[in-house]
Design an enzyme around this catalytic site. Structure first.
Site, PDB file in Angstrom:
ATOM      1  N   GLU A 278      -6.967  -7.572   0.020  1.00 29.39           N
ATOM      2  CA  GLU A 278      -7.799  -7.075   1.081  1.00 29.39           C
ATOM      3  C   GLU A 278      -9.100  -6.894   1.596  1.00 29.39           C
ATOM      4  O   GLU A 278      -9.580  -5.348   0.960  1.00 29.39           O
ATOM      5  CB  GLU A 278      -6.353  -6.111   2.075  1.00 29.39           C
ATOM      6  CG  GLU A 278      -5.490  -6.398   2.888  1.00 29.39           C
ATOM      7  CD  GLU A 278      -4.885  -5.407   2.850  1.00 29.39           C
ATOM      8  OE1 GLU A 278      -5.416  -4.139   3.562  1.00 29.39           O
ATOM      9  OE2 GLU A 278      -3.163  -5.177   3.159  1.00 29.39           O
TER      10      GLU A 278
ATOM     11  N   GLU B 283       0.574  -0.963  -0.024  1.00 32.58           N
ATOM     12  CA  GLU B 283       0.128   0.154   0.159  1.00 32.58           C
ATOM     13  C   GLU B 283       0.933   1.120  -0.145  1.00 32.58           C
ATOM     14  O   GLU B 283       0.807   2.211   1.132  1.00 32.58           O
ATOM     15  CB  GLU B 283      -0.605  -0.262   0.739  1.00 32.58           C
ATOM     16  CG  GLU B 283      -2.040  -0.761   0.970  1.00 32.58           C
ATOM     17  CD  GLU B 283      -2.848  -0.834   2.475  1.00 32.58           C
ATOM     18  OE1 GLU B 283      -2.632   0.040   2.761  1.00 32.58           O
ATOM     19  OE2 GLU B 283      -3.417  -1.266   1.937  1.00 32.58           O
TER      20      GLU B 283
END
Ligand code: GAL
Length: 819
Positions: A246, A177
């Site tokens: 995710e 991320e």
């Protein structure tokens, strides 16, 4: 000639099992076939090797194809170039357990993890290297990152664990991320991400690399999505499939916070919608959250439990109905693999957020009917039929005719877990305690540590994170005539200590910690200083180091000051700045150094006058392991804050004295509408975490076990008890024409507590009859079919239960069975 034959033979043998993992714009391909892949995160150090086979087996039974994990750098390299892959850290054993179960693996090497893990997985020694800046084009950082990443890849290759070598790992991840925090790193951030991609590629793992939340991921990196919903995600390259790394199945918990819940209906809705809109890879974060043992919780203030409201609960039990409802979804999606990955996609919009998506191949079609409206049900007319799609749900029709699944219609049982007292023989109703004080004489009265500096340091710099505890001590001398002497003064400490205990001349003057999400605060207490020498001893405690944000490595921890003594002398305000005083530092506590938590520790413990509410106190007791196989927890109600060990195993930080606020728990949780971490909370006004997992492998089944507690704030250990957690009752609430299975998870169903066929109301544990009900004796029917069995399957039909007139509304069976 012989050697050539040998070489050919060797090449053949070594490649014979190789799996070719690749991708196109539609899906990950395995040996040339596009795949629908369902994956779940299980972080190996958050359970034990003894638990792994069961967790992975349950994942497979739950319909997963793959298990995903991060690799936790700071756990494996706690000191530079000294590695640990033992016990819970045995990454290779974990990967082989996945392989043994016949599942694929997704290896997120990072090596930045985030994951609510201490310092996001970075070692603190790395931060303390000269000139270090994390996650940017900093040479020292890149060298260390490359060193660790290469080492992991080499270890995994040596065991032939990449799919390209015949192993289970089909995907690898570099960074994590970074795109979310990249802005502040400017041009260096962009260059860094290119370097990450090149470095990863150079490692030649033979499977695709992913970079989650990275819109500028350089080719051939696959950029993927993380979040509660990813149906709108569009990858940055037409050759990258739509992948969700995710899908947050719940949320994590912080000390002082409440229990987060994400409803089953909403998780299922998010997945179905993602596949409706062309997604082909979905990973649940977390599928099993587990436990932050020892000092692995991140933060600050992440709890020891990392349950996450995941499909498998912290202890590995099925979290029903989430587990079962998603399993059904996985079965349906898998049955449509070919149409989903090869079919032509067309969508019809009906307005009001209702839509139909048709996947069409020559062999047939599969359909999704979606309704994103939060309030109103939609009626979709399709090929001459009409379908009601409830608000905020997706209906799946593998043949475009028959509804096989609707995300909002749960036909899986709900399990209510209960805690049972320890029924082991010779277990007294209360445990017998011995105790000893933490030895603090050198610090409280002498102010004497290991090193001295005329400066206040960040805690990480001094401790290298070898301990949660750091003493900051100084002495202040006042002459008799000094205006400070004998006067009421106050000590004011600007603090980023996660917890601070302050002592003056041996006396505890107060404690404080940050609240309401703020990490800095001012500690201020009135103090009377004596003339002569005064010792100020401040104990700063970390509760998990920051794990998220741009430059998070430099977020302060500890007492960085300034520190003042203030007071009044007549009209005059007098201030003494202690910040540049001579400060003496001591990392860690004596009891930890002398390993009082070890069963074989020879130190003296007293059984006399066991104190309550005494700060900085060690407690010890013995107990017998609860019988059976149910997961074991220790109830630490009554204690303040500290650390607990069972037979020398650190089961994590405890803090039952931290009560979550009274407000914010919705009475009724509505699955409709977008989920966020503040929705559907429970546990208001209760200890944030009262029960702590004691894995069975930490216990001696026969003989004595030892529990040691280090209590920092003061507490009462007399309420502590060991318990097991198991299914207490199971419920179903299903419409007619469904089959429902009730199962007590290898225990017998002992009674039917409630049953009604008609329009019953309420939830599991609080069902009540509605306005219409079958005149048949529903309880009797179910008693006959289920009681005395481990599971029973019930056909919810009017033939069985009768046909009450519910004014045309669909009839439901609600049942609660006791296990
Ligand atoms: C993501 C991160 C995960 C985890 C998650 C929240 O941003 O990649 O590691 O921290 O948030 O649980």
């Amino acid at each position: 000639m012989v050697s050539l034959r040998f070489l050919l033979c060797f090449l053949f043998v070594s490649n014979v099992y190789a799996t070719i993992v690749s991708h196109d714009g539609r899906a990950i391909t395995i040996d040339g076939h596009r795949r629908v892949l369902l994956s779940g995160s299980i972080h190996y150090p958050r359970s034990t090797p003894e638990m792994w086979p069961d967790l992975i087996k349950k994942s497979k039974e739950g319909g997963l194809d793959a298990i995903e994990t991060y690799v936790f750098w700071n756990a494996h390299e706690p000191t530079r170039r000294q590695y640990d892959f033992s016990g819970k850290l045995d990454l290779i054993r974990f990967l082989k357990t996945i392989q043994d179960e016949g599942l694929y693996g997704v290896l997120r090497i990072g090596p930045y993890a985030c994951a609510e893990w201490n310092y996001g997985g970075f070692p603190v020694w790395l931060h303390n290297m000269p000139g270090m800046v994390f996650r940017t084009t900093n040479k020292a950082f890149m060298d260390e990152m490359q060193n660790f990443t290469t080492m992991i890849v080499d270890m995994v290759k040596k065991e032939n664990l990449f799919a390209s070598q015949g192993g289970p790992i089909i995907l690898a991840q570099i960074e994590n991320e970074y795109g979310n925090v990249m802005g502040p790193y400017g041009e260096s951030g962009k260059a860094y991400i290119k370097w990450c991609a090149n470095m990863a590629q150079s490692l030649d793992v033979g499977v695709p690399w992913i970079m989650c939340q990275q819109n500028d991921a350089p080719q051939p990196m696959l950029n993927t999505c993380n979040g509660f919903y990813c149906d709108n995600f569009v990858p940055n390259n037409p050759n990258t499939p739509k992948m969700w790394t995710e899908n947050w199945t719940g949320w994590f918990k912080q000390w002082g916070g409440k229990n987060p819940h994400r409803t089953t209906e909403d998780v299922a809705f998010s997945v179905a919608r993602f596949f409706q809109r062309g997604g082909t890879f979905n990973n649940y974060y977390m599928y099993h959250g587990g436990t932050n043992f020892d000092r692995t919780a991140g933060g600050p203030y992440i709890t020891t439990s990392y349950d996450y409201d995941a499909p498998l609960d912290e202890y590995g039990n099925l979290n029903q109905p989430k587990y079962g409802h998603l399993k059904q979804l996985h079965d349906v999606l898998h049955s449509m693999e070919r149409t989903l990955t090869y079919g032509n996609i067309s969508t019809i919009e009906f307005g009001n957020s209702a839509s139909a998506t048709i996947y069409k191949t020559e062999e047939g079609s599969s359909c999704f009917f979606g309704n994103g409206n939060e309030k109103s049900d939609a009626t979709i007319s399709f090929q001459g039929e009409s379908y009601v799609v409830p608000a905020w749900s997706v209906t799946i029709l593998p043949d475009c005719k028959n509804e096989a699944y609707n995300t909002a219609k749960i036909t899986t049982q709900t399990s209510m877990m209960v805690k049972k007292p320890n029924e082991a023989e010779d277990t007294p109703s209360t445990l017998k305690w011995s105790w000893r004080p933490e030895n603090m004489d050198n610090f409280l009265l002498k102010g004497k540590g290991e090193s001295t500096q005329t400066q206040l340091f960040d805690q990480k710099v001094v401790t290298n994170d070898q301990s949660d505890y750091l003493w900051y001590m100084t002495t202040v001398k006042f002459k008799k005539r000094d205006p400070f002497s004998g006067k009421n003064m106050s000590l004011r400490v600007n603090s980023t200590a996660h917890v601070l205990h302050a002592f003056v001349n041996g006396k505890h003057i107060g404690s404080q910690h940050a609240e309401n999400g703020k990490f800095n605060y001012v500690f201020e207490k009135d103090v009377k200083f004596k003339s002569g020498r005064n010792v100020i001893a401040l104990l700063s405690i970390t509760v998990g180091l920051a794990n998220y944000g741009a430059f998070f490595e430099s977020k302060p921890a500890g007492i960085t000051g300034p520190i003042f003594i203030t007071g009044r002398n007549g009209d005059e305000t007098i201030v003494k700045d202690l910040s540049a005083h001579k400060w003496s530092y001591k990392t860690g506590l004596i009891g930890f150094e002398s390993q009082l938590f070890r069963t074989e520790s020879m130190s003296k413990w007293s059984v006399e006058s066991v104190p309550f509410n005494r700060t900085m106190t060690w407690y010890k007791t013995t107990f017998k392991s609860p019988l059976g196989n149910d997961p074991v927890v220790v109830d630490l109600m009554g204690l303040g804050k500290g650390t607990a060990w069972v037979n020398g195993n650190n089961i994590g930080r405890y803090w039952p004295a931290f009560i979550s606020s009274e407000n914010g728990c919705d009475a009724k949780c509505n699955y409709r509408g977008a989920y966020h971490a503040e929705k559907c909370l429970t546990n208001c006004g209760e200890p944030t975490q009262r029960w702590y997992h004691v894995p069975r492998s930490f216990l001696n089944a026969e003989g004595d076990n030892t529990l040691v507690l280090f209590e920092e704030m003061g507490g009462n250990p007399s309420l502590v008890s060991f318990q097991t957690t198991r299914v207490g009752s199971v419920c179903a609430n299903v419409y007619e024409k469904n089959i429902i299975e009730l199962s007590c998870d290898r225990k017998q169903i002992s009674a039917i507590k409630f049953a009604s066929f008609g329009n019953p109301d309420g939830d599991c544990g609080s069902f009540v009859k509605g306005t219409c009900e079958s005149s048949n004796n529903t309880v009797d029917i179910l008693t006959q079919e289920c009681v005395g069995k481990e599971k029973c399957s019930i056909d919810v039909s009017k033939e069985k239960f009768g046909a009450p007139d519910c004014s045309g509304a669909a009839r439901r069976l609600a049942v609660e069975a006791i296990c």
